[in-house]
Design a protein around this motif. Structure first.
Motif, mmCIF file in Angstrom:
data_model
loop_
_atom_site.group_PDB
_atom_site.id
_atom_site.type_symbol
_atom_site.label_atom_id
_atom_site.label_comp_id
_atom_site.label_asym_id
_atom_site.label_seq_id
_atom_site.Cartn_x
_atom_site.Cartn_y
_atom_site.Cartn_z
ATOM 1 N N LEU A 132 -9.575 1.555 18.227
ATOM 2 C CA LEU A 132 -8.216 1.983 18.556
ATOM 3 C C LEU A 132 -7.814 1.596 19.976
ATOM 4 O O LEU A 132 -6.621 1.405 20.250
ATOM 5 N N GLU A 133 -8.772 1.461 20.870
ATOM 6 C CA GLU A 133 -8.452 0.934 22.206
ATOM 7 C C GLU A 133 -7.974 -0.510 22.091
ATOM 8 O O GLU A 133 -7.058 -0.919 22.791
ATOM 9 N N LEU A 134 -8.607 -1.271 21.204
ATOM 10 C CA LEU A 134 -8.282 -2.682 21.043
ATOM 11 C C LEU A 134 -7.061 -2.906 20.148
ATOM 12 O O LEU A 134 -6.302 -3.845 20.353
ATOM 13 N N GLU A 135 -6.887 -2.050 19.132
ATOM 14 C CA GLU A 135 -5.752 -2.160 18.202
ATOM 15 C C GLU A 135 -5.291 -0.759 17.819
ATOM 16 O O GLU A 135 -5.769 -0.168 16.849
ATOM 17 N N PRO A 136 -4.363 -0.194 18.635
ATOM 18 C CA PRO A 136 -3.926 1.196 18.412
ATOM 19 C C PRO A 136 -3.264 1.437 17.052
ATOM 20 O O PRO A 136 -3.183 2.577 16.607
ATOM 21 N N ARG A 137 -2.812 0.366 16.404
ATOM 22 C CA ARG A 137 -2.151 0.515 15.093
ATOM 23 C C ARG A 137 -3.136 0.360 13.936
ATOM 24 O O ARG A 137 -2.718 0.249 12.778
ATOM 25 N N HIS A 138 -4.407 0.371 14.203
ATOM 26 C CA HIS A 138 -5.391 0.118 13.135
ATOM 27 C C HIS A 138 -5.410 1.318 12.187
ATOM 28 O O HIS A 138 -6.101 2.308 12.409
ATOM 29 N N PHE A 139 -4.638 1.199 11.108
ATOM 30 C CA PHE A 139 -4.490 2.311 10.176
ATOM 31 C C PHE A 139 -5.801 2.631 9.469
ATOM 32 O O PHE A 139 -6.037 3.778 9.111
ATOM 33 N N GLY A 140 -6.671 1.662 9.282
ATOM 34 C CA GLY A 140 -7.980 1.939 8.686
ATOM 35 C C GLY A 140 -8.831 2.816 9.590
ATOM 36 O O GLY A 140 -9.482 3.760 9.129
ATOM 37 N N ALA A 141 -8.828 2.499 10.886
ATOM 38 C CA ALA A 141 -9.589 3.303 11.848
ATOM 39 C C ALA A 141 -8.991 4.707 11.955
ATOM 40 O O ALA A 141 -9.735 5.701 12.028
ATOM 41 N N LEU A 142 -7.673 4.797 11.948
ATOM 42 C CA LEU A 142 -7.025 6.110 12.021
ATOM 43 C C LEU A 142 -7.351 6.951 10.788
ATOM 44 O O LEU A 142 -7.630 8.147 10.897
ATOM 45 N N TYR A 166 -0.139 7.273 8.942
ATOM 46 C CA TYR A 166 1.059 7.174 8.099
ATOM 47 C C TYR A 166 2.242 6.626 8.903
ATOM 48 O O TYR A 166 3.075 5.892 8.369
ATOM 49 N N GLU A 167 2.292 6.966 10.172
ATOM 50 C CA GLU A 167 3.359 6.456 11.042
ATOM 51 C C GLU A 167 3.279 4.933 11.166
ATOM 52 O O GLU A 167 4.302 4.252 11.129
ATOM 53 N N VAL A 168 2.075 4.399 11.319
ATOM 54 C CA VAL A 168 1.939 2.949 11.477
ATOM 55 C C VAL A 168 1.884 2.228 10.140
ATOM 56 O O VAL A 168 2.196 1.042 10.059
ATOM 57 N N ASP A 169 1.494 2.947 9.075
ATOM 58 C CA ASP A 169 1.409 2.342 7.742
ATOM 59 C C ASP A 169 1.993 3.307 6.717
ATOM 60 O O ASP A 169 1.281 4.139 6.158
ATOM 61 N N PRO A 170 3.304 3.194 6.469
ATOM 62 C CA PRO A 170 3.961 4.151 5.571
ATOM 63 C C PRO A 170 3.547 4.053 4.101
ATOM 64 O O PRO A 170 3.972 4.882 3.300
ATOM 65 N N VAL A 171 2.714 3.082 3.745
ATOM 66 C CA VAL A 171 2.232 2.997 2.363
ATOM 67 C C VAL A 171 0.724 3.232 2.272
ATOM 68 O O VAL A 171 0.104 2.943 1.257
ATOM 69 N N ILE A 172 0.142 3.792 3.333
ATOM 70 C CA ILE A 172 -1.305 4.025 3.325
ATOM 71 C C ILE A 172 -1.677 4.901 2.135
ATOM 72 O O ILE A 172 -0.954 5.842 1.791
ATOM 73 N N SER A 173 -2.781 4.570 1.496
ATOM 74 C CA SER A 173 -3.205 5.272 0.284
ATOM 75 C C SER A 173 -3.308 6.778 0.514
ATOM 76 O O SER A 173 -3.971 7.231 1.440
ATOM 77 N N ASN A 174 -2.626 7.514 -0.338
ATOM 78 C CA ASN A 174 -2.640 8.982 -0.327
ATOM 79 C C ASN A 174 -2.173 9.595 0.992
ATOM 80 O O ASN A 174 -2.479 10.751 1.273
#
Length: 190
Positions: A132-142, A166-174
């Motif tokens: 997350l330091e390197l890619e704050p939008r990493h929805f998998g890491a979040l 969900y904020e960075v990826d509005p279609v994230i699974s579940n």
């Protein structure tokens, strides 16, 4: 004297080649960042969940591209090892990736996943933090962060992680469902 001049010329040409390679790498990195930024913008503008999932996959594909063929090969081997349960092999490949390029977020993310798979949440959390330091939008890491927080019983931090995912990826699974369940559980705990 001629040897000194020749050595100076070789040194100058080598320095020029290195500078050109560095400029190419900087340009490639800027292009990659621009592609990922555009994909995230498209993801947020997606009209359907199917379109969103396609864009989500494209973002993950971009994250997997390191720009270094050796690292990309190691990553492919790590993914195969993970998929076949050869987790010690996966660790070996991922450690090599991180040693070779500690600025490659996906190396940290995949290693965090392997640590999660063996229930070593402390090490997984450390690698998620680096991702997350390197890619704050990493929805998998979040999402992984949220799953660990659920496992250790910290529903508030789990909710924060899933809301950010969900904020960075509005279609994230579940995404919506997990957020609603955590909110309900937190309401019951209060």
């Amino acid at each position: 004297m001629r040897m000194l001049a020749a050595a100076g010329l070789v040194l100058a040409l080598t320095a020029a080649a290195c500078a050109a390679e560095a400029a190419d790498t900087t340009t490639a990195g800027a292009d990659r960042t621009a592609r990922i930024d555009a994909l995230f913008a498209d993801l947020h503008a997606a009209k359907t969940e199917t379109d969103g999932k396609t864009l989500e996959g494209k973002i993950v594909s971009e994250w997997l591209k390191s720009g270094d063929p050796e690292i990309d090969t190691l990553m492919l081997k790590a993914i195969v090892a993970m998929d076949t349960g050869a987790l010690n092999q996966a660790f070996g490949f991922l450690d090599q990736i991180i040693d070779k390029d500690p600025g490659y977020a996906e190396g940290w993310n995949k290693r965090a996943t392997v640590y999660y798979m063996i229930d070593d949440y402390e090490k997984s959390l450390a690698d998620i933090q680096k991702t997350l330091e390197l890619e704050p939008r990493h929805f998998g890491a979040l999402s992984g962060l949220g799953m660990i927080m659920i496992k250790i019983g910290d529903k508030q931090r789990a909710l924060q992680a899933f809301e950010r995912a969900y904020e960075v990826d509005p279609v994230i699974s579940n995404g919506k469902e997990v957020i609603e369940q955590l909110k309900a559980a937190l309401g019951k705990d209060l």
